[in-house]
Write an enzyme that holds these catalytic residues in place. Sequence first.
Site, PDB file in Angstrom:
ATOM      1  N   ASN A 267     149.503  49.806  84.975  1.00  0.00           N
ATOM      2  CA  ASN A 267     148.114  50.320  85.267  1.00  0.00           C
ATOM      3  C   ASN A 267     147.115  49.657  84.833  1.00  0.00           C
ATOM      4  O   ASN A 267     145.945  49.427  84.887  1.00  0.00           O
ATOM      5  CB  ASN A 267     148.052  51.881  84.842  1.00  0.00           C
ATOM      6  CG  ASN A 267     148.463  51.980  83.555  1.00  0.00           C
ATOM      7  OD1 ASN A 267     149.228  51.332  82.785  1.00  0.00           O
ATOM      8  ND2 ASN A 267     148.166  53.343  83.001  1.00  0.00           N
TER       9      ASN A 267
ATOM     10  N   LYS B 200     140.196  42.401  76.859  1.00  0.00           N
ATOM     11  CA  LYS B 200     141.119  42.325  75.596  1.00  0.00           C
ATOM     12  C   LYS B 200     142.224  41.020  75.765  1.00  0.00           C
ATOM     13  O   LYS B 200     142.401  40.391  74.798  1.00  0.00           O
ATOM     14  CB  LYS B 200     142.032  43.548  75.358  1.00  0.00           C
ATOM     15  CG  LYS B 200     141.278  44.883  74.931  1.00  0.00           C
ATOM     16  CD  LYS B 200     142.138  46.230  75.038  1.00  0.00           C
ATOM     17  CE  LYS B 200     142.894  46.204  76.528  1.00  0.00           C
ATOM     18  NZ  LYS B 200     141.779  46.898  77.087  1.00  0.00           N
TER      19      LYS B 200
ATOM     20  N   ASP C 266     139.456  47.643  80.207  1.00  0.00           N
ATOM     21  CA  ASP C 266     138.663  46.542  80.993  1.00  0.00           C
ATOM     22  C   ASP C 266     137.960  45.984  79.805  1.00  0.00           C
ATOM     23  O   ASP C 266     136.608  45.235  80.512  1.00  0.00           O
ATOM     24  CB  ASP C 266     138.330  47.025  82.257  1.00  0.00           C
ATOM     25  CG  ASP C 266     139.006  47.996  82.936  1.00  0.00           C
ATOM     26  OD1 ASP C 266     140.106  47.378  83.441  1.00  0.00           O
ATOM     27  OD2 ASP C 266     138.586  48.837  83.682  1.00  0.00           O
TER      28      ASP C 266
ATOM     29  N   HIS D 155     145.204  42.700  82.433  1.00  0.00           N
ATOM     30  CA  HIS D 155     144.613  41.658  81.899  1.00  0.00           C
ATOM     31  C   HIS D 155     144.353  40.469  82.619  1.00  0.00           C
ATOM     32  O   HIS D 155     145.098  39.843  83.267  1.00  0.00           O
ATOM     33  CB  HIS D 155     145.440  41.360  80.847  1.00  0.00           C
ATOM     34  CG  HIS D 155     145.427  42.570  79.705  1.00  0.00           C
ATOM     35  ND1 HIS D 155     146.118  42.581  78.689  1.00  0.00           N
ATOM     36  CD2 HIS D 155     144.849  43.658  79.652  1.00  0.00           C
ATOM     37  CE1 HIS D 155     146.022  43.513  78.031  1.00  0.00           C
ATOM     38  NE2 HIS D 155     145.311  44.663  78.545  1.00  0.00           N
ATOM     39  N   THR D 156     143.302  39.767  82.517  1.00  0.00           N
ATOM     40  CA  THR D 156     142.560  38.520  83.139  1.00  0.00           C
ATOM     41  C   THR D 156     142.432  37.660  82.239  1.00  0.00           C
ATOM     42  O   THR D 156     141.813  37.775  80.994  1.00  0.00           O
ATOM     43  CB  THR D 156     141.473  38.661  84.106  1.00  0.00           C
ATOM     44  OG1 THR D 156     141.805  39.627  84.744  1.00  0.00           O
ATOM     45  CG2 THR D 156     141.255  37.365  84.916  1.00  0.00           C
TER      46      THR D 156
ATOM     47  N   THR E  47     143.532  45.800  88.629  1.00  0.00           N
ATOM     48  CA  THR E  47     144.848  46.382  89.270  1.00  0.00           C
ATOM     49  C   THR E  47     144.620  46.967  90.496  1.00  0.00           C
ATOM     50  O   THR E  47     145.290  46.933  91.361  1.00  0.00           O
ATOM     51  CB  THR E  47     145.334  47.548  88.112  1.00  0.00           C
ATOM     52  OG1 THR E  47     145.388  46.902  87.010  1.00  0.00           O
ATOM     53  CG2 THR E  47     146.548  48.222  88.710  1.00  0.00           C
TER      54      THR E  47
HETATM   55  P1  IMP Z   1     146.854  56.226  85.066  1.00  0.00           P
HETATM   56  O1  IMP Z   1     146.953  55.597  83.807  1.00  0.00           O
HETATM   57  O2  IMP Z   1     147.219  55.424  86.250  1.00  0.00           O
HETATM   58  O3  IMP Z   1     147.567  57.520  85.122  1.00  0.00           O
HETATM   59  O4  IMP Z   1     145.351  56.852  85.306  1.00  0.00           O
HETATM   60  C1  IMP Z   1     144.434  57.402  84.424  1.00  0.00           C
HETATM   61  C2  IMP Z   1     143.286  57.104  84.137  1.00  0.00           C
HETATM   62  O5  IMP Z   1     143.151  55.928  83.302  1.00  0.00           O
HETATM   63  C3  IMP Z   1     142.428  56.800  85.449  1.00  0.00           C
HETATM   64  O6  IMP Z   1     141.094  57.160  85.233  1.00  0.00           O
HETATM   65  C4  IMP Z   1     142.575  55.309  85.485  1.00  0.00           C
HETATM   66  O7  IMP Z   1     141.624  54.528  86.246  1.00  0.00           O
HETATM   67  C5  IMP Z   1     142.482  54.951  83.968  1.00  0.00           C
HETATM   68  N1  IMP Z   1     143.103  53.513  83.728  1.00  0.00           N
HETATM   69  C6  IMP Z   1     144.311  53.520  83.585  1.00  0.00           C
HETATM   70  N2  IMP Z   1     144.716  52.098  83.136  1.00  0.00           N
HETATM   71  C7  IMP Z   1     143.347  51.584  83.035  1.00  0.00           C
HETATM   72  C8  IMP Z   1     142.957  50.314  82.588  1.00  0.00           C
HETATM   73  O8  IMP Z   1     143.689  49.251  82.345  1.00  0.00           O
HETATM   74  N3  IMP Z   1     141.502  49.860  82.518  1.00  0.00           N
HETATM   75  C9  IMP Z   1     140.689  51.075  82.977  1.00  0.00           C
HETATM   76  N4  IMP Z   1     141.093  52.343  83.450  1.00  0.00           N
HETATM   77  C10 IMP Z   1     142.214  52.532  83.269  1.00  0.00           C
END
Ligand code: IMP
Length: 424
Positions: free
Chosen positions: A38, A16, A13, A41-42, A299
């Site tokens: 997961n 980027k 976050d 990007h805004t 997300t």
């Molecule tokens: P997962 O990627 O959904 O398996 O989540 C694993 C960890 O990574 C969690 O703490 C999520 O909140 C964090 N996470 C995954 N993608 C992002 C992102 O793009 N920004 C911030 N945190 C993320």
Amino acid sequence: MPTTVVVGLQWGDEAKGKIVDYLAEHASMVVRYNGGNNAGHTVVVGDQTYKFHTMPAGILHPNVTAVIADGVVIDPAVLCGELSSLSARGIDTGKLKISSTAHVIMPWHKLLDSLEERHRGSQKIGTTGRGIGPCYQDKYGRWGLRICDLIDPERCALRTREILEYKNSLIKSVFGGEPLDASEICDEYGTYAEAIAPHVADTSHLVSKAQGAGESIVFEGAHGSLLDIDHGTYPYVTSSHPISGGATVGTGIGPRCIDEVVGVAKVYTTRVGEGVFMTELHGEQGEAIRQKGAEFGTTTGRPRRCGWFDAVAVNFTSRINSCSRLALIKLDVLTGQKSLKIATAYEIDGKITRQFPQDTTVLNRATPVYEEMPGWSESVVEARQLEHLPANARAYIDRISELVEVPVWAVSVGERRDQTILMD
Ligand code: IMP
């Protein structure tokens, strides 16, 4: 900057998308190399806001070929949704290329993500619930279904039945969950396959050809380096490689193809989900930054935890990425703070260190050693050159650069494209 990797230096976050969007203006290709939906990007263009999850942010530029490379995991339902909503807004998506070897997020991955989190109880990771971890588990366990399988209806049906036989027994016997139906999945995924098939390509070859021809390429890292599966704050990490090295593995090009690495960091720190956060602010000050910086997940909409800038962590992530330039984001959010703190070292078991510990249990015992700097009250949102910034804001940026040991290339003072100060 012929070939540039853009990486996040914190826990994701870092905005980027804005830096990728800026670089894409002069690029012919933008390549997403890791993670899945997961990510969020805004990008704000004029009065239009675009939110991307799987789609590379470069798709907004008509001159850019947007590539979803081998290392990405794709939820076809989400990707098809992004394709149709962009088309409805008049964006040409014809130049999207999708790797035939990227893995597909299937319904069992999403189900297992929530079942595993429930099983972990108080030890839960706080995942985004998008099936990312289980999809990468299957990729490395050789149970994966790839885009090349998805677009071949017979192969897709066969693989789905084979894999589901195993997954259903796991879902039922280990987690007591409801089994999934292979025919329903094949019908649904068949429609996604039709929409995706025209975009499928050998993307490693495409990227190598463009690189060989001297074209300008931007590699877009998703998430942040502290979420890297090998180098992040394990186990509270994601399952891919957001770091710059991930660009070569996830794209199928060699390290000598990369010219520049731009590390993106907010001028404070945020984190979503569970896990250690050394400089977290729990009280009103954290809440004030959250509200002013609109720190809620793109997300999942979850409130992000907020805290001071951690120079120990960002020095570490700059090193593992071999960052050549720094982009500092959201300077405007700190306007009005009387004073600002930067963590310059940690105290661990009575010892002061500037080295980021590899073992998360050691990191859990770290207390930040802060340096305090005076804040500024003047608005910075109209600044387009460093000289336009208040002296205290310039001093803050200079100090971050000094502690991180990377020169600053860009400072963002607002969410719009033009609200950016560039050093060259
Ligand atoms: P997962 O990627 O959904 O398996 O989540 C694993 C960890 O990574 C969690 O703490 C999520 O909140 C964090 N996470 C995954 N993608 C992002 C992102 O793009 N920004 C911030 N945190 C993320």
